[in-house]
Design a protein around this motif. Structure first.
Motif, PDB file in Angstrom:
ATOM      1  N   ARG A   1       6.903   3.922  -8.778  1.00  0.00           N
ATOM      2  CA  ARG A   1       7.332   2.524  -8.766  1.00  0.00           C
ATOM      3  C   ARG A   1       6.103   1.624  -8.868  1.00  0.00           C
ATOM      4  NH1 ARG A   1      11.038   5.091  -9.599  1.00  0.00           N
ATOM      5  NH2 ARG A   1      13.041   5.258  -8.495  1.00  0.00           N
ATOM      6  N   ARG A   2       6.343   0.388  -9.213  1.00  0.00           N
ATOM      7  CA  ARG A   2       5.265  -0.597  -9.296  1.00  0.00           C
ATOM      8  C   ARG A   2       4.643  -0.812  -7.913  1.00  0.00           C
ATOM      9  NH1 ARG A   2       3.748  -5.097 -12.515  1.00  0.00           N
ATOM     10  NH2 ARG A   2       2.959  -6.833 -11.256  1.00  0.00           N
ATOM     11  N   ASP A   3       3.338  -1.130  -7.895  1.00  0.00           N
ATOM     12  CA  ASP A   3       2.585  -1.423  -6.668  1.00  0.00           C
ATOM     13  C   ASP A   3       2.520  -0.223  -5.726  1.00  0.00           C
ATOM     14  OD1 ASP A   3       1.880  -3.984  -7.392  1.00  0.00           O
ATOM     15  OD2 ASP A   3       3.655  -4.892  -6.467  1.00  0.00           O
ATOM     16  N   MET A   4       2.231   0.933  -6.291  1.00  0.00           N
ATOM     17  CA  MET A   4       1.935   2.117  -5.492  1.00  0.00           C
ATOM     18  C   MET A   4       0.437   2.395  -5.565  1.00  0.00           C
ATOM     19  SD  MET A   4       5.005   4.869  -6.100  1.00  0.00           S
ATOM     20  CE  MET A   4       6.566   4.691  -5.234  1.00  0.00           C
ATOM     21  N   THR A   5      -0.123   2.898  -4.467  1.00  0.00           N
ATOM     22  CA  THR A   5      -1.552   3.208  -4.407  1.00  0.00           C
ATOM     23  C   THR A   5      -1.845   4.468  -5.213  1.00  0.00           C
ATOM     24  OG1 THR A   5      -1.625   2.288  -2.172  1.00  0.00           O
ATOM     25  CG2 THR A   5      -3.486   3.651  -2.860  1.00  0.00           C
ATOM     26  N   VAL A   6      -2.959   4.436  -5.950  1.00  0.00           N
ATOM     27  CA  VAL A   6      -3.411   5.597  -6.726  1.00  0.00           C
ATOM     28  C   VAL A   6      -4.775   6.020  -6.196  1.00  0.00           C
ATOM     29  CG1 VAL A   6      -3.934   6.501  -9.024  1.00  0.00           C
ATOM     30  CG2 VAL A   6      -2.146   4.765  -8.735  1.00  0.00           C
TER      31      VAL A   6
ATOM     32  N   ILE B   1      -7.739  13.957 -12.932  1.00  0.00           N
ATOM     33  CA  ILE B   1      -6.601  14.256 -12.071  1.00  0.00           C
ATOM     34  C   ILE B   1      -6.529  13.199 -10.966  1.00  0.00           C
ATOM     35  CG2 ILE B   1      -5.527  15.934 -10.536  1.00  0.00           C
ATOM     36  CD1 ILE B   1      -5.596  16.779 -13.447  1.00  0.00           C
ATOM     37  N   VAL B   2      -5.376  12.541 -10.848  1.00  0.00           N
ATOM     38  CA  VAL B   2      -5.181  11.510  -9.817  1.00  0.00           C
ATOM     39  C   VAL B   2      -3.850  11.778  -9.116  1.00  0.00           C
ATOM     40  CG1 VAL B   2      -6.526   9.786 -11.075  1.00  0.00           C
ATOM     41  CG2 VAL B   2      -4.055   9.912 -11.417  1.00  0.00           C
ATOM     42  N   GLY B   3      -3.630  11.034  -8.028  1.00  0.00           N
ATOM     43  CA  GLY B   3      -2.384  11.154  -7.295  1.00  0.00           C
ATOM     44  C   GLY B   3      -1.825   9.783  -6.952  1.00  0.00           C
ATOM     45  N   VAL B   4      -0.519   9.626  -7.116  1.00  0.00           N
ATOM     46  CA  VAL B   4       0.163   8.385  -6.752  1.00  0.00           C
ATOM     47  C   VAL B   4       0.809   8.583  -5.384  1.00  0.00           C
ATOM     48  CG1 VAL B   4       1.896   6.695  -7.417  1.00  0.00           C
ATOM     49  CG2 VAL B   4       0.630   7.939  -9.184  1.00  0.00           C
ATOM     50  N   VAL B   5       0.506   7.698  -4.456  1.00  0.00           N
ATOM     51  CA  VAL B   5       1.054   7.811  -3.105  1.00  0.00           C
ATOM     52  C   VAL B   5       2.509   7.342  -3.139  1.00  0.00           C
ATOM     53  CG1 VAL B   5       0.833   7.124  -0.692  1.00  0.00           C
ATOM     54  CG2 VAL B   5      -1.223   7.438  -2.104  1.00  0.00           C
ATOM     55  N   VAL B   6       3.433   8.297  -3.063  1.00  0.00           N
ATOM     56  CA  VAL B   6       4.868   7.973  -3.081  1.00  0.00           C
ATOM     57  C   VAL B   6       5.445   7.889  -1.670  1.00  0.00           C
ATOM     58  CG1 VAL B   6       5.223   8.976  -5.362  1.00  0.00           C
ATOM     59  CG2 VAL B   6       5.417  10.434  -3.342  1.00  0.00           C
ATOM     60  N   GLU B   7       4.656   8.344  -0.683  1.00  0.00           N
ATOM     61  CA  GLU B   7       5.105   8.262   0.713  1.00  0.00           C
ATOM     62  C   GLU B   7       3.910   7.889   1.591  1.00  0.00           C
ATOM     63  OE1 GLU B   7       7.269  10.993   4.171  1.00  0.00           O
ATOM     64  OE2 GLU B   7       7.091  11.719   2.106  1.00  0.00           O
ATOM     65  N   ALA B   8       4.003   6.773   2.273  1.00  0.00           N
ATOM     66  CA  ALA B   8       2.905   6.291   3.120  1.00  0.00           C
ATOM     67  C   ALA B   8       2.821   7.114   4.401  1.00  0.00           C
ATOM     68  CB  ALA B   8       3.113   4.819   3.452  1.00  0.00           C
ATOM     69  N   PRO B   9       1.653   7.145   5.048  1.00  0.00           N
ATOM     70  CA  PRO B   9       1.533   7.884   6.319  1.00  0.00           C
ATOM     71  C   PRO B   9       2.309   7.189   7.431  1.00  0.00           C
ATOM     72  CG  PRO B   9      -0.476   6.656   5.864  1.00  0.00           C
ATOM     73  CD  PRO B   9       0.378   6.515   4.640  1.00  0.00           C
ATOM     74  N   LYS B  10       2.745   7.968   8.413  1.00  0.00           N
ATOM     75  CA  LYS B  10       3.507   7.405   9.529  1.00  0.00           C
ATOM     76  C   LYS B  10       2.629   6.553  10.430  1.00  0.00           C
ATOM     77  CE  LYS B  10       6.947  11.102   9.571  1.00  0.00           C
ATOM     78  NZ  LYS B  10       7.577  12.192  10.362  1.00  0.00           N
ATOM     79  N   LYS B  11       1.325   6.865  10.475  1.00  0.00           N
ATOM     80  CA  LYS B  11       0.391   6.054  11.258  1.00  0.00           C
ATOM     81  C   LYS B  11      -0.896   5.870  10.465  1.00  0.00           C
ATOM     82  CE  LYS B  11      -1.761   9.852  13.831  1.00  0.00           C
ATOM     83  NZ  LYS B  11      -2.157  10.336  15.177  1.00  0.00           N
ATOM     84  N   ASP B  12      -1.632   4.843  10.806  1.00  0.00           N
ATOM     85  CA  ASP B  12      -2.883   4.537  10.119  1.00  0.00           C
ATOM     86  C   ASP B  12      -3.903   5.645  10.397  1.00  0.00           C
ATOM     87  OD1 ASP B  12      -5.189   3.510   9.040  1.00  0.00           O
ATOM     88  OD2 ASP B  12      -4.984   1.522   9.952  1.00  0.00           O
ATOM     89  N   PRO B  13      -4.395   6.316   9.361  1.00  0.00           N
ATOM     90  CA  PRO B  13      -5.384   7.379   9.595  1.00  0.00           C
ATOM     91  C   PRO B  13      -6.760   6.863   9.985  1.00  0.00           C
ATOM     92  CG  PRO B  13      -5.004   7.099   7.243  1.00  0.00           C
ATOM     93  CD  PRO B  13      -4.032   6.206   7.945  1.00  0.00           C
TER      94      PRO B  13
END
Length: 344
Positions: A146-151, A266-278
């Protein structure tokens, strides 16, 4: 010669004589009566045969060489084809090993930050939208993008998704002049905003004009509301320069990004955010400082000093290798001692 009865009779006679000579030669064996005639004929006609052979053999050799050349050409062509296939295989293996290393590094980063990612491959640079620093990746809406996802990749923040197609997406890179991301300083938690400057370091405006920041400090993403467009804790870069504070409301620092934007694969799109701030857990380990070697100088007494020498004498030997005036005076007899010895 005309075909007459006499010529035919002569031909039959010559053939009969030839057969008779052959019969006599075979029955005679090694003692054949025609052996002398054979040797004489060899003596006469041998040089002629050699000459004819010398003239004919190069032609036969040339024909054979042409035939063998064709075979050698086929063998060489086959070997060249095998070598080309081997080189392509080796090149492909090297590239696959590089990609596996990149993927492994990215998965470790995603695991440390607890990011759910969708792996992708960079298939193009630049886009029709006119952005100067963009890439196209081979995943799109059909893959859950989706638009505005972190890469990100195995080094850190790459950018954010701006345009999504069915099977591909456009990513605005973090070094684009139109790119801005909230940052947080490692340890001190100082907040700021990083902006791209093309092939130059990122420009970061710290909100605290008196922030204690120095070269080598590291930054991560602060995160956005609802984690879009940025999730928190993604490594951004290392401070390379700090502008002096001039009484402004903010303080400017320059950050060298972790990601090499000119060699993305090779890159990755974050489709699921972490449950807590790492927080800072995703940052790479800090390099250990190299210890400064300590030089120890040991003074060894000269071998010429006697075992029973006085401390003063030892010091004089170490200083110049020669006895001092005081040592010379102590070791030589006095004038009074010399006078007494003469009286005795």
């Amino acid at each position: 010669m005309r075909d007459t009865k006499e010529s035919r009779l002569l031909l039959v006679l010559l053939i009969a004589i030839a057969f008779a000579l052959i019969t006599v030669d075979i029955r005679g064996g090694q003692n054949s009566p025609v052996d002398g005639a054979r040797q004489a004929a060899a003596t006469v006609f041998g040089p002629i045969e050699n000459g004819v052979s010398a003239a004919v053999n190069p032609v036969g050799n040339a024909v054979s060489a042409v035939r063998d050349s064709g075979e050698r050409h086929d063998r060489l062509a086959a070997l060249e084809k095998e070598n080309a296939a081997l080189k392509a295989k080796l090149g492909s293996s090297d590239r696959n090993r590089s990609r596996l290393a990149q993927l492994d590094k990215m998965l470790k980063l995603a695991g440390n930050g607890q990011y759910g990612i969708k792996g992708a491959e960079v298939i193009a640079i630049g886009a029709a939208q006119g952005f100067s620093w963009t890439i196209t990746i081979d995943v799109g809406a059909n893959d859950g993008i989706r638009r505005d996802m972190t890469v990100l990749n195995g080094d850190g923040l790459v950018g954010r998704v701006t345009t999504v197609g069915p099977d591909s997406s456009t990513v605005l890179l973090a070094n684009d002049p139109d790119f801005t991301v909230g940052t947080r300083m490692e340890g001190s938690d100082e907040l700021g905003f990083a902006s791209g400057q093309g092939d130059r370091p990122l420009r970061v405006q710290l909100l605290n004009a008196k922030a204690d920041v120095k070269k080598g400090d590291r930054l991560v993403t602060f995160g956005s509301q609802a984690d879009k467009p940025f999730v928190p804790g993604v490594p951004v870069g290392v401070v390379s320069r700090v502008d002096p504070s001039g009484g402004d409301l903010t303080r400017t620092v320059y950050v060298t990004p972790y990601v090499g934007f000119t060699k993305l694969d090779i890159v990755g799109v974050v489709v699921e955010a972490p449950k807590k701030d790492p927080r800072d857990e995703v940052l790479p380990p800090k390099p250990k400082p190299t210890p400064t070697p300590t030089v120890t100088v040991t003074v060894t007494p000269s071998g010429g000093a006697s075992a029973g020498a006085s401390p003063g004498a030892s010091t004089g030997a170490l200083a110049g290798g020669q006895p001092t005036d005081a040592q010379s005076t102590d070791s030589s007899p006095t004038d009074a001692q010399s006078t007494d010895n003469q009286r005795q």
